[in-house]
Each structure stands twice: as structure tokens, then as C-alpha cells.
Design a protein around this motif. Structure first.
Motif, PDB file in Angstrom:
ATOM      1  N   ARG A   1       0.681  -1.462  -0.143  1.00 37.02           N
ATOM      2  CA  ARG A   1       0.055   0.209  -0.210  1.00 37.02           C
ATOM      3  C   ARG A   1       1.132   1.477   0.057  1.00 37.02           C
ATOM      4  O   ARG A   1       2.064   1.171   0.776  1.00 37.02           O
ATOM      5  CB  ARG A   1      -0.936   0.053   1.363  1.00 37.02           C
ATOM      6  CG  ARG A   1      -2.568   1.211   1.329  1.00 37.02           C
ATOM      7  CD  ARG A   1      -3.106   1.101   2.136  1.00 37.02           C
ATOM      8  NE  ARG A   1      -4.059   0.206   2.460  1.00 37.02           N
ATOM      9  CZ  ARG A   1      -4.652  -0.570   2.203  1.00 37.02           C
ATOM     10  NH1 ARG A   1      -4.397   0.216   1.120  1.00 37.02           N
ATOM     11  NH2 ARG A   1      -5.065  -1.965   2.367  1.00 37.02           N
TER      12      ARG A   1
ATOM     13  N   SER B   1      -7.715  -0.042 -11.799  1.00 38.87           N
ATOM     14  CA  SER B   1      -9.243   0.627 -11.089  1.00 38.87           C
ATOM     15  C   SER B   1      -9.206   1.110 -10.879  1.00 38.87           C
ATOM     16  O   SER B   1      -7.393   1.752 -10.178  1.00 38.87           O
ATOM     17  CB  SER B   1     -10.538  -0.761 -10.864  1.00 38.87           C
ATOM     18  OG  SER B   1      -9.417  -0.157  -9.569  1.00 38.87           O
TER      19      SER B   1
ATOM     20  N   THR C   1      -6.235   0.513  -7.931  1.00 35.98           N
ATOM     21  CA  THR C   1      -5.352  -0.812  -7.734  1.00 35.98           C
ATOM     22  C   THR C   1      -4.586  -0.209  -9.298  1.00 35.98           C
ATOM     23  O   THR C   1      -5.465  -0.756 -10.008  1.00 35.98           O
ATOM     24  CB  THR C   1      -6.573  -1.787  -7.955  1.00 35.98           C
ATOM     25  OG1 THR C   1      -7.511  -1.374  -6.503  1.00 35.98           O
ATOM     26  CG2 THR C   1      -5.865  -2.961  -8.077  1.00 35.98           C
ATOM     27  N   HIS C   2      -3.197  -0.621  -8.718  1.00 34.63           N
ATOM     28  CA  HIS C   2      -1.875  -1.291 -10.156  1.00 34.63           C
ATOM     29  C   HIS C   2      -2.415  -2.263 -10.459  1.00 34.63           C
ATOM     30  O   HIS C   2      -2.716  -3.380  -9.713  1.00 34.63           O
ATOM     31  CB  HIS C   2      -1.100  -0.358  -9.052  1.00 34.63           C
ATOM     32  CG  HIS C   2      -0.505   0.358  -8.850  1.00 34.63           C
ATOM     33  ND1 HIS C   2      -0.428   2.038  -9.682  1.00 34.63           N
ATOM     34  CD2 HIS C   2      -1.215   1.441  -7.736  1.00 34.63           C
ATOM     35  CE1 HIS C   2      -0.205   3.024  -9.086  1.00 34.63           C
ATOM     36  NE2 HIS C   2      -0.662   2.656  -8.230  1.00 34.63           N
TER      37      HIS C   2
ATOM     38  N   GLY D   1      -1.136  -4.477  -8.584  1.00 30.91           N
ATOM     39  CA  GLY D   1      -1.640  -5.198  -7.351  1.00 30.91           C
ATOM     40  C   GLY D   1      -1.068  -4.398  -6.039  1.00 30.91           C
ATOM     41  O   GLY D   1      -1.076  -4.905  -5.309  1.00 30.91           O
TER      42      GLY D   1
ATOM     43  N   ARG E   1      -1.707  -1.504  -4.364  1.00 28.45           N
ATOM     44  CA  ARG E   1      -3.155   0.248  -3.966  1.00 28.45           C
ATOM     45  C   ARG E   1      -2.292   1.018  -3.532  1.00 28.45           C
ATOM     46  O   ARG E   1      -1.704   1.405  -1.991  1.00 28.45           O
ATOM     47  CB  ARG E   1      -4.360  -0.737  -3.000  1.00 28.45           C
ATOM     48  CG  ARG E   1      -4.873  -2.207  -3.164  1.00 28.45           C
ATOM     49  CD  ARG E   1      -5.423  -2.694  -2.321  1.00 28.45           C
ATOM     50  NE  ARG E   1      -6.689  -3.602  -2.414  1.00 28.45           N
ATOM     51  CZ  ARG E   1      -7.334  -3.809  -3.763  1.00 28.45           C
ATOM     52  NH1 ARG E   1      -8.356  -2.659  -4.535  1.00 28.45           N
ATOM     53  NH2 ARG E   1      -7.666  -4.815  -3.762  1.00 28.45           N
TER      54      ARG E   1
END
Length: 358
Positions: free
Chosen positions: A152, A201, A224-225, A228, A230
Motif C-alpha cells: 500500500r 481500477s 488499484t495498480h 497489485g 494499492r
């Protein structure tokens, strides 16, 4: 100025032009600030006082009439003028630097990129926050694997401005491309994409908090890359207590950094790159902390990480090298278009209350 210097025309002498672009251009070997465009007589006088050899003209038309005498156009005027001015410059055969956001839509940005490619001209976007001290330090930590796999990324660009200041940046007119989503959001989204790759997204919340405000002044963006990771990004003018600039959590460790890069404040105070040995350096008391074990850095968790010096001059140095055939474009229009894809998705998400797939 030397005979080999590239002559630069700067359109706009407000905050962006006078605080960022003009001083950085003037400090760059191989570039000379030749002409400033502003219709404001006080700003014309300011430009001549700060750069005695500069010419001032009142309109971009006057600048483009001298296109043959120039080697680069820098556009630091209000957002709504970016696309038409960049188009005119490229059609006149001039390389262009455009302040962020390059355009109001990703489609417009890609259209400019196509025009530049067709003409064989440099088109670069001024994303100076890629050369912030904290960003450079975080990139180094990531490159060295200090955090392990990043899970994250939290990034905040927050201010406390309870009263709107007015002006085009806070206008509710869509044509002005104002609001924090496109202003500060352009910075935090670009940084997230640069660090962790394309977005898969986007979810966002945008609010108008202050009485009299016309457009978003408190915004949250979640990306959200595809990798994976965030990213949780916050931009706000309504933050009474500021959070950390960065909080990055990985499988091995976390990195937390408070405080904003000192370069903008230095430029606002009239300091100039090249005149101080400690340019872009911050005191040890502001260094971020790296560690694990679940303890807060506020209570001593982790170890201090020396912050690398910020380096805004590196952007125009890279532009000068690219124009001289010795380097690549530091920030491309297609990279800026990818960030605009995210900003447009964020606007749709906030309006509809749903995540938007890219």
C-alpha cells in the motif's frame, strides 16, 4: 547567454511562471530565458526586474510572430489555454514544455502527443514533483528493496485553507479545468503511476467543503495498480491537521515521511538553484523513518532515513539535453495522458459512486 544557448519563450508569469519556470530555466546551463508573455504590466515589470535581459510581450501572438528566433516554448498559463497554445507552438515548429495538467482530457493529451511526433518535436510535461526530496528518497528505497513487496502506498498533498482564494483554479466552470482533482491530483497520481505502474481500477470521493467554494476542495483517490499495489491518495484544502506526506507499507518494512519538499518555499522566497550549496536539502528533524515491528514512527519506531536533496533543476537540465540530442524527454505527453485517464476515471467514480475499470 552564449551563442549555443537555446532561447526560451515563457507564456504566463503568475505563480507557475514566476516561481517555478523562470528561475529554473535561468538556472539551467544551455537555456536562456528570452521572452516572457504576460498582459499584466506589474508582472512585466517584475519579470524585467528579476531578469534584466528578458523581453516582455503582452500576448502569445507577439511571441509566435518571433517563432524563428526561439528554440523552446514553455506554457505556464491557465489550464484552459494549454492545448491551444501547445498546438500553435508545435505547428510553428517549436518544441514545447507544458505545465501540468497538459490538458483537460486524456484524448487531448494524446492528440498533442501525436502532433508532436508527426512534427518530430519535443513535447514535455512539467511534473516537478518527480524531483521532490521525499519522492527521490522513496524511489531509492524501492530500488534497493528496503520495503520488500509494496502493498500500500499512501500519499497526501494537504493544506489548511478554510477560505477560498478565488481565481481560475477554484472556478466551477468546467472550461477552466480547476479544482484539486486536476491541480494537486495531477501530482499525486503521476507519482503513483511512476512508482507502481499502470492503473487497473480507480475509486474516488470528491467533496466541496468550504462555504462559497465552487469545485472540489477535498478529494480521495484509490488506485488499484496492475502490479497489485494499492495507492490511496489524498488532496485537500480543508485539512486542519496534516497527515504524513508518504506512508508506504511493504512485506519487509514501512516508510513514513512528514513534511513537504523545501524547494517551492525557497523559490517563493527568491532563493535560486546554484546559489546555495544546500539547495533542496532538509534538516535531519524532517527525515522519514524506515522500520517494521508495528511501532509508530511518532513514538520512535523505525530508523531515520537521510532524505535526498530535492532537485527541480534536473527537469530542465534533462529538457536541455533532449533538445541537444543527448538525452530523452523527462516526462512525456503519453505519461501525462495516462495520469489524465486516472483523473477522468476518478471524476466518474465520484459522480457515480462506483469503482471504474481502466
Amino acid at each position: 547567454m552564449t551563442a549555443a544557448d537555446l532561447r526560451v519563450g515563457l507564456v504566463g508569469y503568475g505563480l507557475a511562471g514566476s516561481v517555478f519556470h523562470a528561475p529554473l530555466i535561468a538556472a539551467t546551463e544551455g537555456l536562456t530565458l528570452d521572452t516572457v508573455v504576460t498582459s499584466n504590466p506589474e508582472r512585466q515589470e517584475q519579470a524585467r526586474a528579476e531578469f534584466p535581459d528578458v523581453r516582455t510581450v503582452a500576448s502569445a501572438d507577439e511571441l509566435f510572430a518571433r517563432a524563428a528566433d526561439l528554440d523552446l516554448i514553455v506554457i505556464a498559463s491557465p489550464n484552459k489555454t494549454h492545448v491551444p497554445l501547445a498546438t500553435t507552438a508545435l505547428e510553428a515548429g517549436l518544441p514545447v514544455v507544458v505545465d501540468k495538467p497538459i490538458a483537460g482530457t486524456a484524448a487531448e493529451a494524446r492528440g498533442l502527443a501525436e502532433l508532436a511526433e508527426t512534427r518530430g518535436l519535443l513535447l514535455s510535461v512539467f511534473q516537478n514533483r518527480r524531483w521532490d526530496n521525499d519522492f527521490l528518497t522513496l524511489r531509492k528505497l524501492l530500488d534497493e528493496g528496503e520495503l520488500g513487496d509494496v502493498w500500500r502506498f499512501e500519499s497526501r498533498f494537504e493544506r489548511w485553507r478554510p477560505q477560498p482564494k478565488g481565481g481560475w483554479r477554484e472556478s466551477g466552470d468546467p472550461a477552466e479545468v480547476g479544482g484539486l482533482l486536476y491541480d494537486l491530483g495531477s501530482h499525486v497520481v503521476d507519482q503513483a503511476l511512476t512508482l507502481f505502474g499502470p492503473a487497473a481500477s480507480v475509486y474516488a470521493e470528491t467533496d466541496v467543503r468550504r462555504p462559497g467554494a465552487e469545485i472540489d476542495d477535498d478529494t480521495f483517490i484509490a488506485i488499484t495498480h496492475a502490479s497489485g499495489v494499492r495507492s490511496h491518495l489524498y488532496v485537500s484544502a480543508t485539512t486542519a491537521q496534516l497527515g504524513p506526506r508518504f506512508r508506504v507499507l511493504g512485506s519487509k518494512a514501512g516508510y513514513v515521511k512528514y513534511g513537504l519538499d523545501p524547494q517551492e518555499a525557497a523559490l517563493r522566497e527568491g532563493e535560486r538553484p546554484g546559489t546555495a550549496a544546500d539547495w533542496g536539502r532538509e534538516p535531519e528533524s524532517l527525515w522519514g523513518r524506515l522500520g517494521s515491528g508495528g511501532e509508530s514512527p511518532v513514538t520512535g519506531g523505525g530508523s531515520p532515513v537521510p532524505t535526498l536533496s530535492g532537485d527541480y533543476p534536473a527537469y530542465y537540465a534533462a529538457v536541455a539535453r533532449a533538445l541537444s540530442g543527448g538525452g530523452t524527454n523527462p516526462v512525456t505527453a503519453l505519461e501525462a495522458a495516462a495520469a489524465l485517464d486516472v483523473l477522468e476515471a476518478a471524476r466518474r467514480s465520484a459522480h457515480d459512486g462506483v469503482a471504474v475499470e481502466l
